[in-house]
Design an enzyme around this catalytic site. Structure first.
Site, PDB file in Angstrom:
ATOM      1  N   GLU A   1       0.813  -1.221   0.000  1.00  0.00           N
ATOM      2  CA  GLU A   1       0.000   0.000   0.000  1.00  0.00           C
ATOM      3  C   GLU A   1       0.847   1.271   0.000  1.00  0.00           C
ATOM      4  O   GLU A   1       0.297   2.374   0.037  1.00  0.00           O
ATOM      5  CB  GLU A   1      -0.941  -0.007   1.220  1.00  0.00           C
TER       6      GLU A   1
ATOM      7  N   ASP B   1     -19.008   2.120  11.060  1.00  0.00           N
ATOM      8  CA  ASP B   1     -17.571   2.030  10.793  1.00  0.00           C
ATOM      9  C   ASP B   1     -17.149   2.949   9.651  1.00  0.00           C
ATOM     10  O   ASP B   1     -16.346   2.579   8.809  1.00  0.00           O
ATOM     11  CB  ASP B   1     -17.187   0.580  10.474  1.00  0.00           C
TER      12      ASP B   1
END
Lengths: 540, 256
Positions: free
Chosen positions: A82, A302
């Protein structure tokens, strides 16, 4: 310039050959004015305003169709890749998951050195990932999944110092790139899904000693603590796990904060749960909170607000205004005044059904009943979001805000449980992974797009359909290009003004990172991580 | 063990309402409940609430990358799998890992409901009048176009099997979806969708050939309903359906 420096400049390349490229020198002015070093990439999104816009123009909309693969660097790790690399004077620095730093020749991909950090066993919610490094002087900074902050010599790869930011056994971790401003390096703590109490801390770049700490959940007696019931503030999450931004004029640093914990059950933490799901603007020197804006009060879906804050100066109602542009995981896009925190504009950019407008202060108005229930409530967007953490871009040339995100996503929210999919229309879409996997969604299920938005109206200017959903970011370049990719492993170049597809490459692994661009030996490269490798492209 | 005996055991377990075979030897219903809570809190973020979000892994149906023992699964939950996104869980107790394993095992064996059927009669129907091997494969026999059924008795409940027979379009798993393309030359190709993206589509066509097409070069393309016919009451009695369900439930081989 001193005689010694001139001698160095003239002779070192001759004496040391390619190794001379490893000579990194970055002062804070360079970070603040990256336009003076157009060929380098000195911070996570190139500039401290996170515009992720390269001024390089060798590769442009007219010739990008000729872009060719130049080199590939295969990570030793098979965990998600990432990180966005940094490039300084022809040396590329990146992170091999979880926490190995590598220095490569940016023109050839050949290895200068590797620094290996063996993290203690640590729990992360979503893989042992790292999103990148920061640099100042000759020092690279990295946060680790076992919640340490490391300083590494950019020339030798040797460790300079290693401090524990938080206790990994208490479920803290770090996945974000550090932010450097003057003589301080800032880092936040992940673990919000696991019941930590989040914070951002400042450390001295010289020796790593902690200078200040700002808890994202106020303690009893502090303003905002009354937005939590009982002792829920102690384990309320509000982690900081993605890149921050810096505004020199305001002397403020900005971070997005994560969800309150427990994620999908708000019954034990009644109230707004400040400063979860917010953007916080902190005094650079003291860490004092100057302002905040909460995107999702009392979140039970979330909807982390840990997207990369993007600072831009835009024309707003006839005059220039210093703003933050924010495409949020909750499905809403925002324009905020970055000096005062004033809410200027907000609207859904995907299908949203949990709110139906804003009050005069910019607080979202909840739709009654659109909360987790024992029987389940279909809520849009998906718990993984309309967008998650992938970095956006902004082009001063086109004036457009570029975002890779999801469309048509939703989830059934069940009180106290991880939300569940129901019916084909809410088919779950998995988190990013390394290898490609079949994509079988029907047209009315979740898919990914790269969209350009006009900041003053937040209206879309164009869209490119990626097919599969995306966990990858976007890059804007002065060559009138936008680059991006997604879970299907394509890396595409689009016309920045029209969104027309101009070039693509199939990389054979999921794109889970932000693309970037740099110069090496006077030649422009475009790089992106996919699968477990870093790919670079240039014109023949 | 004969299929009949296996089915009887399955049904008996269902009547007793408790987790059965492997899980029942060591786990209690309380373990399963606690394991479910731990799974939802810790594992579901990546694996999904039904445990089927990671490619190639379907925890809810006993489908792992390889056949793990309970002990091996517990170790994986605690220690993770190096070089994969599966993280270690250093703060979890062995007891909690065992409860999660119990919960996963209970999912794969969740209760069967429905009718008493005779598997051997069901097999005759399946291979004869039903002509099911034209599209389905069992233990290496038949076609790979439709869902592979060699181990379907381990993966699906009797209720799910019955629904698939009577209303096959009611629930089509994504990896069983059908897609049709018409090429620029007018060729019509349909088959099971293997993958599609912004630029291309990959199918297993009705002749079981792997086909790949560039979307921009197609005249038409899109999803279509699978070719699976619903059993008609005029042709199949309730006992026929029960026999077919019993046969399918008895298929517990290792899915290739």
């Amino acid at each position: 310039m001193t005689i010694a420096l001139r001698w160095q400049t003239l002779l070192l390349p001759v004496l040391l050959g390619a190794a001379a490229n490893a000579w990194a020198q970055v002062n804070f002015d360079d970070l603040l004015h990256p336009e003076e070093r157009p060929g380098d990439w000195l911070s996570y999104s190139r500039s401290l305003d996170n515009q992720r816009h390269s001024p390089l123009t060798q590769v442009d909309a007219g010739n990008v169709a000729n872009l060719e693969l130049q080199w590939v660097w295969q990570a030793r790790s098979l965990e998600k890749f990432e990180a966005t690399p940094l490039v300084v004077d022809g040396v590329l620095y990146t992170v091999q998951a979880p926490n190995d730093v590598v220095a490569l020749d940016a023109a050839t991909g050949r290895l200068f050195w590797t620094y290996h950090h063996e993290p203690d066993p640590a729990r992360t919610c979503c893989g042992r990932v790292n999103r990148g490094l920061a640099i100042l002087g000759n020092t690279l900074f990295m946060g680790t999944v076992d919640a340490h902050l490391l300083a590494i010599d950019a020339r030798s790869g040797q460790l300079l110092w290693n401090v524990e930011v938080a206790d990994s056994e208490a479920l803290y971790s770090i996945t974000m790139p550090p932010l450097v401003v003057e003589d301080k390096v800032y880092i936040g703590t992940a673990g919000g899904d696991l019941g930590i109490r989040g914070y951002v801390a400042a450390f001295d770049v010289a020796d790593g000693h902690e200078l200040w700490r700002f808890y994202t959940i106020p303690a009893p007696g502090e303003p905002g603590n009354d937005t939590w019931t009982g002792d829920s503030w102690q384990t309320g999450g509000a982690a900081v796990w993605n890149a921050g931004a810096y505004d020199a004029e305001a002397n403020l640093i900005y971070f997005g904060t994560g969800n309150p914990a427990p994620d999908w059950d708000g019954r034990t933490r009644l109230g707004d749960n400040l400063y979860s799901d917010s953007v916080i603007a902190l005094d650079t020197d003291t860490g004092a909170l100057r302002w905040h804006y909460q995107f999702t009060p009392h979140d039970e879906m979330d909807y982390d607000s840990t997207q990369v804050p993007l600072l831009a100066d835009i024309e707003w109602q006839g005059r220039e205004r210093k703003v933050i542009l924010w495409a949020n995981r909750n499905g809403l896009m925002y324009v905020l005044d970055r000096l005062s925190g004033e809410f200027l504009l907000g609207k859904p950019f995907v299908e949203v059904n949990w709110m139906d407008g804003f009050d005069a202060n910019g607080r979202p108005q909840r739709v009654p009943g659109m909360v987790p229930t024992p029987g389940g409530t279909l809520i849009r967007p998906h718990v993984h979001g309309a967008i998650n953490w992938a970095p956006p871009a902004y082009s001063p040339a086109t004036g457009l805000f570029y975002v890779a995100h999801w469309e048509h996503s939703g989830i059934v929210a069940i009180e106290g449980q991880f939300p569940q999919a129901v019916g084909i229309n809410t088919r779950q879409t998995t988190m990013g992974d390394v290898a490609l996997e079949p994509f079988l969604n029907d047209d009315d299920e979740a898919f990914g797009v790269i969209r350009a938005y006009a900041p003053a109206t937040l209206e879309p200017a164009w869209e490119f359909n990626l097919g599969n959903i995306t966990w990858g970011g976007v890059l804007s370049t002065a060559g009138n290009l936008v680059f991006g990719g997604g879970k299907d492993g394509y890396f595409v170049a689009l016309d920045a003004r029209s969104g027309a597809l101009l070039w693509k490459a199939s990389l054979g692994g999921q794109v889970n990172a932000g693309p970037m661009s740099y110069l090496a030996n006077g030649r422009q490269y475009v790089a992106v991580a996919a699968g477990s490798a870093l790919f670079t492209f240039a014109l023949p | 063990m004969t299929p009949r005996l296996a089915l009887c055991l399955v049904l008996a377990g269902g009547w007793l309402g408790a987790p059965r075979p492997a899980a029942a030897q060591h786990a209690t219903a309380f373990d399963v409940v606690d394991g479910k809570q731990a799974f939802q809190r810790i594992c579901a973020n990546c694996h999904g609430p039904d445990g089927d979000l990671v490619a190639g892994v379907d925890l809810g149906h006993g489908n792992f990358r390889q056949p793990y023992s309970d002990e091996q699964l517990g170790t994986i939950i605690l220690q993770g799998i190096p070089n994969t996104p599966m993280p270690p869980n250093p703060t979890m107790s062995e007891e909690q890992a065992r409860q999660i394993v119990a919960y996963l095992r209970s999912l794969a064996l969740s209760e069967e409901v429905g009718l008493q059927g005779e598997p051997t009669r069901g097999q005759v129907l399946f291979e004869g009048r039903g002509d099911c091997l034209t599209c389905h494969r069992v233990a290496g026999r038949g076609s790979g176009l439709g869902p592979e059924l060699t181990g379907v008795g381990q993966l699906r409940t009797s209720a799910e099997l019955q629904e698939s027979l009577l209303a096959p379009a009611a629930r089509v798993l994504p990896n069983h979806r059908f897609y049709r393309v018409v090429t620029a030359q007018g060729e019509r190709v349909s088959g099971r969708l293997l993958n599609h993206d912004a630029f291309s589509v990959q199918l297993l066509d009705t002749a079981e050939r792997l086909r790949s097409f560039t979307k921009a070069e197609l005249r038409e393309h899109g999803f279509v309903a699978p070719d699976m016919p619903a059993l008609q009451a005029a042709e199949y009695s309730e006992q026929d359906v029960a026999d077919l369900v019993a046969y399918l439930a008895s298929l517990r081989g290792n899915t290739p």
